[in-house]
Write an enzyme that holds these catalytic residues in place. Structure first.
Site: not given
Length: 222
Positions: A2, A105
């Site tokens: 992340c 993402e």
């Protein structure tokens, strides 16, 4: 991994998402659509009591000689954090919640990477499982930093990336924040892929690739 997330809900509306912890005295927050490592961000930490405080993203262990090590520690794998020298002390005693409206993402297609925004299907803030530390600068000033724990992806995220943040459901947040010395195995049980049917993911503009871009356009669907 992340490497970018968003927190744009105004603080006055956090209670609607079950974020009832007060802001630490002196801390305020301006909404961000493109939060990058190295930035100060709102994190729930358990000091004398749980409060929302401003910590820098990128964990600096207490034994580090240089705070730049935090640039490499924005994430920690949930499967190994309890044993890694950089994270094991925090895993047992300094756990935190990282507040987010959603996270980004990137899906790889050959050399091309397409950004996606992932958020709650019903809206509301997500609480990402994190760890925090306090490091003393050479000048004596304390620096508080955090990292986000990651787990294997659920079925929604698997086609996009091989990792995702560990998202804690409401009934696990207080336990995760508990200040007592905790047994790693019991904590690890809380770190599971979040249910796919409670999240949504959609393609967004490559504007988010550049941290200087921080506007609602970053989270707008393409």
């Amino acid at each position: 991994m992340c490497g970018r997330y968003a927190l744009y809900t105004e603080t006055e509306q956090w209670l609607d998402s079950g974020i009832f912890w007060p802001l630490e005295e002196g801390f305020s927050w301006q909404p961000s659509y493109n939060l990058a490592p190295g930035r100060l961000a709102p994190v729930v930490v358990n000091l004398e009591r749980p409060v929302v405080s401003g910590l820098r993203w990128g964990l600096v262990p207490p034994w580090a000689k240089d705070e730049k090590i935090g640039n490499r520690m924005i994430n920690a794998r949930a499967e190994t954090a309890a044993d890694k020298p950089s994270f094991r002390s925090a895993f047992r005693r300094r756990r935190c919640l990282v507040l987010a409206d959603g996270f980004y993402e990137w899906r790889r297609h050959g050399r091309r990477k397409t950004p996606y925004f992932v958020c709650g299907r019903s809206g509301g803030l997500l609480c990402l499982a994190g760890l925090w530390e306090s490091w003393k600068r050479p000048q004596g000033e304390p620096l508080r930093t955090f990292t986000i724990l990651t787990v294997k992806p659920n079925s929604l995220l698997a086609p996009i990336h091989d990792r995702m943040p560990a998202i804690l459901p409401a009934d696990a947040r207080e336990r995760w924040l508990g200040p007592e010395l905790a047994e790693p195995t019991s904590l690890a049980a809380l770190l599971a892929p979040f249910p796919s049917d409670e999240l949504q993911a959609y393609e967004v503009s490559t504007l988010v690739n550049y941290p200087a871009n921080d506007s609602p356009q970053c989270v707008a669907a393409v």
